[in-house]
Motif scaffolding. Structure first.
Motif, PDB file in Angstrom:
ATOM      1  N   ILE A   1       0.719  -1.066   0.101  1.00  0.00           N
ATOM      2  CA  ILE A   1       0.033   0.342   0.179  1.00  0.00           C
ATOM      3  C   ILE A   1       1.071   1.143  -0.013  1.00  0.00           C
ATOM      4  N   ARG A   2       1.940   1.153   0.942  1.00  0.00           N
ATOM      5  CA  ARG A   2       2.860   2.433   0.818  1.00  0.00           C
ATOM      6  C   ARG A   2       3.630   2.642  -0.605  1.00  0.00           C
ATOM      7  N   ARG A   3       3.786   1.677  -1.100  1.00  0.00           N
ATOM      8  CA  ARG A   3       4.475   1.725  -2.473  1.00  0.00           C
ATOM      9  C   ARG A   3       3.553   2.243  -3.534  1.00  0.00           C
ATOM     10  N   LEU A   4       2.277   1.330  -3.538  1.00  0.00           N
ATOM     11  CA  LEU A   4       1.214   1.960  -4.642  1.00  0.00           C
ATOM     12  C   LEU A   4       0.353   2.933  -4.539  1.00  0.00           C
ATOM     13  N   GLN A   5       0.159   3.286  -3.357  1.00  0.00           N
ATOM     14  CA  GLN A   5      -0.719   4.388  -2.765  1.00  0.00           C
ATOM     15  C   GLN A   5      -0.407   5.199  -1.745  1.00  0.00           C
ATOM     16  N   PRO A   6       1.001   6.030  -1.839  1.00  0.00           N
ATOM     17  CA  PRO A   6       1.692   6.443  -0.662  1.00  0.00           C
ATOM     18  C   PRO A   6       1.033   7.599   0.066  1.00  0.00           C
ATOM     19  N   LYS A   7      -0.252   8.018  -0.525  1.00  0.00           N
ATOM     20  CA  LYS A   7      -1.135   9.008   0.222  1.00  0.00           C
ATOM     21  C   LYS A   7      -2.218   8.254   0.983  1.00  0.00           C
ATOM     22  N   ALA A   8      -2.416   6.933   1.111  1.00  0.00           N
ATOM     23  CA  ALA A   8      -3.508   6.281   1.582  1.00  0.00           C
ATOM     24  C   ALA A   8      -3.247   5.956   3.191  1.00  0.00           C
ATOM     25  N   ASN A   9      -4.250   6.098   4.129  1.00  0.00           N
ATOM     26  CA  ASN A   9      -4.108   5.770   5.500  1.00  0.00           C
ATOM     27  C   ASN A   9      -4.611   4.429   5.461  1.00  0.00           C
ATOM     28  N   ILE A  10      -3.782   3.551   6.283  1.00  0.00           N
ATOM     29  CA  ILE A  10      -4.425   2.443   6.587  1.00  0.00           C
ATOM     30  C   ILE A  10      -5.215   1.916   7.959  1.00  0.00           C
ATOM     31  N   ALA A  11      -6.465   1.725   7.614  1.00  0.00           N
ATOM     32  CA  ALA A  11      -7.144   1.848   9.080  1.00  0.00           C
ATOM     33  C   ALA A  11      -7.542   0.530   9.545  1.00  0.00           C
TER      34      ALA A  11
END
Ligand code: FUL
Length: 459
Positions: free
Chosen positions: A201-211
């Motif tokens: 997730i950090r690599r593909l969507q660096p702006k996403a928060n993981i909840a």
């Protein structure tokens, strides 16, 4: 009432050290850029839609087939406009719930929308509609999968990563990835490869928060729209432990009702007493997830359970107005639309939310307070009827205020206490109904100098 405002954080700080190495340790914990973005857009909606909408269930059985998904169309733009009317700024779609059915045309399973009579990719339709109307888009992907035969083997982790790759690369920017902790008590033992998921997730969507089962956003701990009196964002790092979250999550389809009740376990997550015992701390703000109806998925028997705008607004005040974010679930019907009852409630909620800051009496940006400003006093231009006060700390400087009082100055010159609080954090909304000529904010306890980003008063 004559009040002595000299007892404040600059004098005795309620007996707590104002600044020492411990306090420095607490205030060194600050949000990431993604977490700051999340705090600035604190209200967004869940959309629970999928196999359970077609079969009118809350959880699948694991035995459903693609034939059971009998829904033929959806009106995604209608979903988005209904959500938008509430003032929410994003949608998180249940791309796959526990039943395993995928709402997108996946290459990695046959159990998805491409093998049904539905024409199109639902994730694409909803994400496109969000972009068009200016809403953020996020994904819910249930780690627990009661359908897929690979579940319980290493191959499932590969499958899950392939699904994540599809969702994170084909639908534009993703603002939040929601990992549910729920898992049936009879499910096979299985270790999810969380680190691999997070890295991806950090690599593909660096702006996403993981909840929830993730390091960025904490589950408030119930599904009833409640938050704690003091909802801290600086908490022990052990709270990010996915095992702990999973243990407290739903383990049975019928358990949802009990999760709607407030449980006071772990009421104190971040006072000095708790932090002092924990060498590792983290910034982990709470998200309140709650459904507009009794269930998470649509059922026509539950049309009468749509919460009133008043009730929804109360939830807004005790979540967004209490240093949390709000994830309000709106389940579309099996006809593929959001029911008129929900549409109406959302519209009224939007109006009520706008009313909070619609008529400003005065707005200030005090910034970092110094020892000369033990309390903040403001005089208005004549008598005002205040309905709300909104206070925000600058969370990029951590969370500092631990206790405060708000007084109003009445037309006869006396002061009245209208609110005594603890945490302020990213936003504190204080409803009131009072005629006054001014206000006084007394911070009685703080971790070092308070940094007040803004304070506003509204009629
Ligand atoms: C729970 C799930 O079991 C419910 O079905 C729902 O998706 C809710 C948001 O989370 O853990």
């Amino acid at each position: 009432m004559s009040v002595d405002f000299t007892k404040n954080w600059t004098t005795d700080n309620n007996g707590f050290p104002l600044l020492d190495s411990e306090v420095e340790r607490y205030i060194s914990v600050v949000p990431s850029e993604n977490q700051v973005r999340n705090a600035k857009k604190p209200f967004y909606c869940f959309i629970h839609f999928g196999m359970n909408t077609a079969t009118a269930r809350e959880w699948g059985k694991g035995t459903e087939t693609v034939k059971d998904f009998t829904i033929k169309t959806i009106d995604a733009p209608q979903w988005v406009s209904a959500v938008k009317a509430s003032g929410a700024t994003g949608i998180i779609l249940t791309c796959k719930h526990h039943d395993g059915f995928c709402l997108w045309e996946s290459e990695y399973t046959d159990f998805c929308v491409k093998n049904t009579d539905f024409q199109g990719d639902i994730v694409k339709m909803v994400s496109d509609a969000c972009r068009k109307q200016g809403l953020d888009f996020g994904v819910y992907l249930s780690p627990w999968d009661m359908h897929d035969k690979r579940y319980g083997t290493d191959a499932y982790n590969d499958y899950f990563c392939n699904q994540l790759t599809e969702l994170l690369t084909n639908y534009g920017e993703i603002f939040e990835v929601w990992f549910d902790g729920a898992k049936g008590s009879n499910a096979v033992e299985f270790e999810y490869d969380w680190d691999r998921y997070y890295e991806m997730i950090r690599r593909l969507q660096p702006k996403a928060n993981i909840a929830i089962c993730g390091p960025d956003i904490r589950w408030v701990g119930n599904e009833g729209g409640k938050s704690r009196k003091s909802e801290y964002s600086v908490v022990p790092a052990s709270l990010c432990d996915t095992e702990k979250t999973m243990k407290e999550s739903q383990q049975d389809e019928s358990q949802a009702a009990s999760l709607q009740k407030y449980s006071s376990t772990d009421e104190d997550l971040g006072s000095r007493t708790i932090l002092s015992k924990n060498p590792k701390l983290c910034w982990y703000p709470a998200e309140v997830d709650v459904s507009i109806r009794k269930g998470w998925f649509y059922s026509k028997n539950e049309n009468i359970t749509v919460k009133s705008p008043k009730k929804l607004f109360k939830i807004y005040l005790t979540s967004v107005g209490n240093n949390c974010t709000l994830l309000l679930n709106i389940p579309p019907t099996d006809k593929g639309v959001i029911h008129n009852k929900d549409v109406k409630a959302l519209k009224k909620l939007g109006k009520m939310i706008r009313s909070v800051t619609e008529k400003p009496v005065a707005e200030y940006r005090p910034g970092e307070l110094t020892k000369d400003s033990g309390y903040l006093e403001y005089q208005f231009n004549g008598v005002k009827r205040l309905k709300f006060a909104v206070i925000e700390e600058d969370i990029t400087r951590s969370q500092r205020v631990e206790a405060f009082d708000l007084y109003v100055k009445k037309p006869d010159g006396s002061y009245k206490n209208v609110y005594s609080g603890t945490v302020i954090g990213s936003k504190k909304i204080i409803p009131m109904h009072v005629k006054c000529t001014g206000v006084c904010l007394v911070i009685s306890q703080s971790r070092s100098n308070p940094v007040i980003q803004s304070i506003g008063f509204y009629e």
